[in-house]
Design an enzyme around this catalytic site. Structure first.
Site, PDB file in Angstrom:
ATOM      1  NE  ARG A   1      26.639  -6.846  -8.722  1.00 36.57           N
ATOM      2  CZ  ARG A   1      25.666  -7.122  -8.555  1.00 36.57           C
ATOM      3  NH1 ARG A   1      24.669  -6.105  -8.667  1.00 36.57           N
ATOM      4  NH2 ARG A   1      25.377  -8.570  -8.503  1.00 36.57           N
TER       5      ARG A   1
ATOM      6  NE  ARG B   1      32.868 -12.927  -0.268  1.00 36.38           N
ATOM      7  CZ  ARG B   1      31.663 -12.843  -0.628  1.00 36.38           C
ATOM      8  NH1 ARG B   1      30.660 -12.715   0.517  1.00 36.38           N
ATOM      9  NH2 ARG B   1      31.182 -13.044  -1.813  1.00 36.38           N
TER      10      ARG B   1
ATOM     11  CG  ASN C   1      24.413 -11.523   3.441  1.00 37.42           C
ATOM     12  OD1 ASN C   1      24.473 -10.883   2.729  1.00 37.42           O
ATOM     13  ND2 ASN C   1      25.485 -11.933   4.256  1.00 37.42           N
TER      14      ASN C   1
ATOM     15  CG  HIS D   1      31.057 -11.787 -13.069  1.00 42.37           C
ATOM     16  ND1 HIS D   1      32.136 -12.195 -12.401  1.00 42.37           N
ATOM     17  CD2 HIS D   1      30.176 -11.157 -11.982  1.00 42.37           C
ATOM     18  CE1 HIS D   1      31.855 -12.031 -11.103  1.00 42.37           C
ATOM     19  NE2 HIS D   1      30.937 -11.264 -10.898  1.00 42.37           N
TER      20      HIS D   1
ATOM     21  NE  ARG E   1      20.173 -13.128  -9.421  1.00 38.19           N
ATOM     22  CZ  ARG E   1      20.623 -14.222  -9.547  1.00 38.19           C
ATOM     23  NH1 ARG E   1      21.647 -15.066  -8.553  1.00 38.19           N
ATOM     24  NH2 ARG E   1      20.433 -15.109 -10.548  1.00 38.19           N
TER      25      ARG E   1
ATOM     26  CG  HIS F   1      34.818  -9.418  -4.329  1.00 33.73           C
ATOM     27  ND1 HIS F   1      35.005  -8.922  -5.499  1.00 33.73           N
ATOM     28  CD2 HIS F   1      33.605  -9.914  -4.493  1.00 33.73           C
ATOM     29  CE1 HIS F   1      33.865  -8.964  -6.340  1.00 33.73           C
ATOM     30  NE2 HIS F   1      33.136  -9.682  -5.796  1.00 33.73           N
TER      31      HIS F   1
ATOM     32  CE1 TYR G   1      31.501  -5.368  -1.061  1.00 30.90           C
ATOM     33  CE2 TYR G   1      31.618  -6.136  -3.280  1.00 30.90           C
ATOM     34  CZ  TYR G   1      30.675  -5.774  -2.090  1.00 30.90           C
ATOM     35  OH  TYR G   1      29.283  -6.018  -2.294  1.00 30.90           O
TER      36      TYR G   1
END
Length: 699
Positions: free
Chosen positions: A391, A580, A61, A451, A421, A608, A484
Site C-alpha cells: 500500500r 494489538r 472496523n 505482503h 484489500r 503495527h 502507525y
C-alpha cells in the site's frame, strides 16, 4: 467479554492440553479488540476530538469485520463447508455468538456517542443540531442550499409493480420513505440514497461566536422529501444502511491477465450479498419487514441502534480545526546517524559503518525511508532498485522516486500487490503509472499476496557491487508512517543483501528457492523457522540455560505455533506476547501456559511492528519483518522476517521490548478465561514521543 466465559477455569491441565478450548476464538478475540478501541473513545483523559476519531475507527472496523469475517462464515454455512473453529465451535455457533456480541457493541458504541461524546462536543462548542433546533432564518437559508446543492443529485426510487426494489449499495446511508397517493389512498415505499459526495454534517451558519453547529445531511433531506414526491403525501422516513460481502475471489489460475481478473471481481464486489442491515431503533415495523424481505436477510442480520447510523463519518467532526481538542502535534526526529551537522548524511556511507534501525512515527519516515529511495534514484552509481509495494499514499514520494530512477536509466523493479484489500483500485493505478515510466512491474507469485516490505539498492562502488537493503514492518506509506508504529531496518550486510536478491528473483522470475541465509520467508519457512527457534528455547530452559521468548505482533492465531509456545511454557520458558488485535493464546492455564503473559497496547498510534526475540542461552537473537502469527501470513502470503545482527540494533530492540513488557505500562492484560483487564499508568507512546522531542535533530 469473550467466548464461553469461565469454561477454562473448570478444566484440568490434562483436559486443556488436547482440548480445543486451549485456544480462544479468533472472531470473538477480534471483537474484544474492537471493544478496546471503543474504550479509548470512553477515556475522558483522551482529547475530545481524538475520542470522536476512535468512535469513527470502531465503526469502520466493525464494517470491515462484517464485510469479510462474518461474510466468510455465512458463505461457509450456506455452501455446506462449515468447519469447526480451532476452539471447537461450529460455524453456526460462531455466527450466533459474534452476531449477538457485535449487536451489543454496536449499541454501546451508539450510546457512547449519544450520552458521552456528543454532550462533551456540545460543551466544547461543537453542536450537532436537529432541524427543529435551527432558527427560522437558518432554515430558510438551508432551503435554498438544499435546492442548489443537494436536490439535483438525489434520485428517489419508488417500489411498486412497475418499479422493482432498487439495488442498495454497500455502506451507503439511505432513507426509506413512506408515501401515500391522496387520490387512491395507496401507500408506497421509496428509497432515497444520501449522497456520499456531500459532507455528512452540514455546517450551520450564525449562532454565538466560537460555536460550530452542524446538521446531519439525512435530516436536511428528510425535511425536503416532499419536493422529491410532488403530489404525494410523505408519511414518514427512516434511515437504514446495508453491509455487503466484500471479499474478493480472484480466479488467478483461470486468467492470463491478473489486472483484468481483479477489475472484474471489483465490479462484482458491489453486488455481494447483504450480511448486515442497520436501522434506527424507531424504524416502523412494516418498513423493517419490507427491507428484510427485499434484501433477503433475516432478523439475525438486523442491528438496531439509537441515534445516527454510519458513525464512521465522525471522521469529519474529528477533523475540525480545534487544536486544543486534539493530541499535541509532533515532529518526528531524524535518526542521529542520518544527519551530518546541519545536512542530511549520505545514507550509503552511514550504512557502510553499520546497520540503522528506525522506529516510526518517532523516527521520521521522510528522512529515512523516503530519503533512502530518493538518494538511490539520484545517485549515478546506483544501478538498480527493487521494491515491494503493498500500500502507498495517493501522492506518493516513493512512487515518484522510483519513476525518477527509471527515467534516469536505472533498472527499477516493483512488485505491486494489486489485491491489497480495499486498495486494489489505487494499486492498479500505481502499476500502470510505473509501467508507463519504464519500471518493470510484476505482481508476485500466483495464489500468494506479496505482503513483505522490502527494498534493495544495487550500487557500483570501488570494490565492486554493493547491496543496500531496507526491511520494514509497515507499508511504504508516508501518511500512515505518522499514524502507525513500525520498525525499519537498513543494512548493507552482504548475507542479507544476497538473501533479498534471491527473494526478488523468486518474485519476478521462475526461481523456486525456499531456503535463505538470514531470512525466514513465508509460505515456506516462517512457521517452521519460528517453531524451530521456540523448540530451541525450550531445550535451553530444560538444560538450565537462560531462556525467554518475546513476541510483538498484530495477531497471534496460528494453532501449530501456539502449541509450540505451550510446550515451551511447560519447559519453563518465560513468554511475553504483545499483541494489538487478535490473540488465540490462552495464557496462565495451569500446566499448559503458566509462564505465558499476553498484553495489548492501544493508543494514539496503531501498534503495527512485528518483532520476536529469543534469549537463546544468553546469546539473544532477534527477528523482525512483515509476518504476523496468522494463517494468512504464514500460508497465503510472501512475508519476510530478517535476522538482526548489529549489536546496536539488537540493544535498541531489547530496550523497546523491555519497556513494552514493563509492569507500569498502560495496557490490557489477557487472563486465562479470555477476559481483558485495563491496567498500568504510563502511556508508553507518549513517553517515546517525549524522547523524540528531546532529540536535537529533527526532520
Amino acid at each position: 467479554m469473550t467466548l464461553e466465559r469461565g469454561a477454562a477455569a473448570a478444566l484440568s491441565a490434562e483436559d486443556l492440553t488436547d482440548s480445543p478450548r486451549r485456544f480462544l476464538n479468533r472472531e470473538v478475540s477480534w471483537l474484544d479488540f474492537n471493544e478496546r478501541v471503543l474504550a479509548l473513545s470512553q477515556d475522558t483523559a483522551c482529547p475530545l476530538l481524538e475520542r470522536t476519531k476512535f468512535l469513527a475507527i470502531f465503526a469502520t472496523n466493525l464494517d470491515e469485520f462484517f464485510m469479510l469475517r462474518v461474510a466468510g462464515l455465512i458463505r461457509r454455512l450456506e455452501t455446506g463447508l462449515g468447519v469447526r473453529s480451532a476452539d471447537g465451535l461450529s460455524t453456526r455457533r460462531q455466527l450466533e455468538l459474534i452476531r449477538g456480541r457485535a449487536r451489543e457493541l454496536a449499541q454501546e458504541h451508539a450510546r457512547t456517542f449519544l450520552d458521552a461524546v456528543l454532550p462533551a462536543l456540545c460543551d466544547a462548542g461543537i453542536e450537532l443540531l436537529t432541524w427543529e433546533q435551527l432558527p427560522a432564518d437558518e432554515q430558510l437559508r438551508l432551503h435554498g442550499w438544499f435546492r442548489e446543492r443537494v436536490f439535483p443529485v438525489l434520485t428517489p426510487l419508488a417500489v411498486d409493480p412497475a418499479h422493482p426494489f432498487p439495488y442498495i449499495s454497500g455502506l451507503s446511508l439511505n432513507l426509506a420513505a413512506l408515501v401515500r397517493d391522496p387520490l387512491t389512498g395507496a401507500e408506497r415505499f421509496a428509497r432515497v440514497k444520501v449522497p456520499n459526495n456531500v459532507h455528512r454534517f452540514v455546517q450551520v451558519q450564525g449562532g454565538p461566536p466560537g460555536i460550530s453547529r452542524y446538521l446531519p445531511l439525512e435530516q436536511l433531506i428528510g425535511q425536503h422529501l416532499q419536493q422529491l414526491f410532488p403530489g404525494l403525501e410523505v408519511l414518514g422516513h427512516h434511515a437504514f444502511r446495508v453491509t455487503r460481502n466484500a471479499d474478493l475471489e480472484v480466479e488467478e489460475d483461470r486468467d492470463e491477465d491478473l489486472l483484468q481478473a481483479l477489475e472484474r471481481e471489483l465490479s462484482r464486489r458491489r453486488f455481494g450479498p447483504v450480511v448486515r442491515l442497520e436501522v434506527g431503533e424507531q424504524m416502523d415495523p412494516h418498513v423493517l419487514d419490507l427491507l428484510v424481505r427485499e434484501l433477503d436477510v433475516t432478523l439475525d442480520d438486523v442491528v438496531a441502534v439509537p441515534g445516527l447510523l454510519a458513525l464512521s463519518s465522525l471522521h469529519e467532526l474529528s477533523a475540525i480545526d480545534r487544536a486544543e481538542l486534539k493530541d499535541e502535534p509532533f515532529v518526528p526526529a531524524t535518526h542521529p546517524r542520518l544527519v551530518d551537522g546541519e545536512q542530511p548524511a549520505d545514507m550509503f556511507a552511514a550504512l557502510r559503518e553499520g546497520d540503522i534501525l528506525v522506529h516510526h512515527p518517532y523516527d521520521s519516515f521522510s528522512t529515512s525511508v523516503q530519503r533512502f529511495l530518493e538518494q538511490a534514484a539520484a545517485d549515478p552509481q546506483v544501478l538498480a532498485i527493487k521494491q515491494t509495494l503493498y500500500r502507498t499514499s495517493g501522492d506518493s514520494p516513493i512512487v515518484d522516486a522510483l519513476i525518477d530512477a527509471a527515467e534516469a536509466g536505472k533498472q527499477v523493479v516493483v512488485v505491486i500487490e494489486i489485491t491489497a484489500r480495499f486498495d486494489e483500485q489505487a494499486n492498479i493505478r500505481w502499476a500502470r503509472k510505473l509501467e508507463r515510466a519504464g519500471c518493470h512491474v510484476v505482481y508476485g507469485l500466483l495464489g500468494l499476496k506479496t505482503h513483505c516490505k522490502t527494498a534493495l539498492v544495487v550500487r557500483q562502488e570501488s570494490g565492486g557491487l554493493r547491496r543496500y537493503c531496507h526491511f520494514g514492518t509497515g507499508n511504504y506509506h508516508p501518511r500512515t508512517a505518522r499514524l502507525y508504529e513500525d520498525l525499519g531496518l537498513f543494512t548493507a550486510d552482504p548475507a542479507l543483501g544476497a538473501d533479498l536478491t534471491d527473494l526478488f528473483n523468486a518474485l519476478t522470475g521462475y526461481s523456486s528457492q525456499t531456503e535463505y541465509r538470514d531470512l525466514l520467508v513465508a509460505p515456506h519457512s516462517v512457521r517452521s523457522g519460528l517453531i524451530e527457534l521456540i523448540r530451541r528455547e525450550a531445550d535451553h530452559a530444560r538444560a538450565g540455560r537462560p531462556s525467554g521468548i518475546r513476541i510483538k505482533a498484530n495477531g497471534v492465531v496460528d494453532e501449530e505455533l501456539i502449541d509450540a509456545l505451550y510446550k515451551a511454557s511447560q519447559a519453563g520458558v518465560p513468554i511475553d506476547v504483545v499483541v494489538r488485535s487478535i490473540c488465540a493464546v490462552r495464557p496462565g492455564a495451569p500446566g499448559l501456559s503458566d509462564t505465558i503473559r499476553v498484553r495489548s497496547i492501544l493508543g494514539r498510534f496503531l501498534e503495527h511492528s512485528r518483532v520476536t526475540s529469543f534469549e537463546n542461552g544468553g546469546e539473544p537473537e532477534y527477528w523482525m519483518g512483515s509476518a504476523d502469527i496468522m494463517h494468512r501470513n504464514l500460508d497465503r502470503r510472501v512475508e519476510t522476517l530478517a535476522r538482526v545482527k548489529d549489536p546496536d540494533v539488537k540493544a535498541r530492540l531489547a530496550a523497546m521490548l523491555d519497556r513494552l513488557t514493563a509492569d507500569d505500562v498502560r495496557r490490557w492484560d489477557l487472563d486465562v478465561e479470555g477476559e481483558w483487564h485495563h491496567v498500568g499508568t504510563v502511556d508508553v507512546q507518549a513517553e517515546l514521543l517525549r524522547k523524540a522531542a528531546d532529540s536535537t535533530s529533527v526532520s
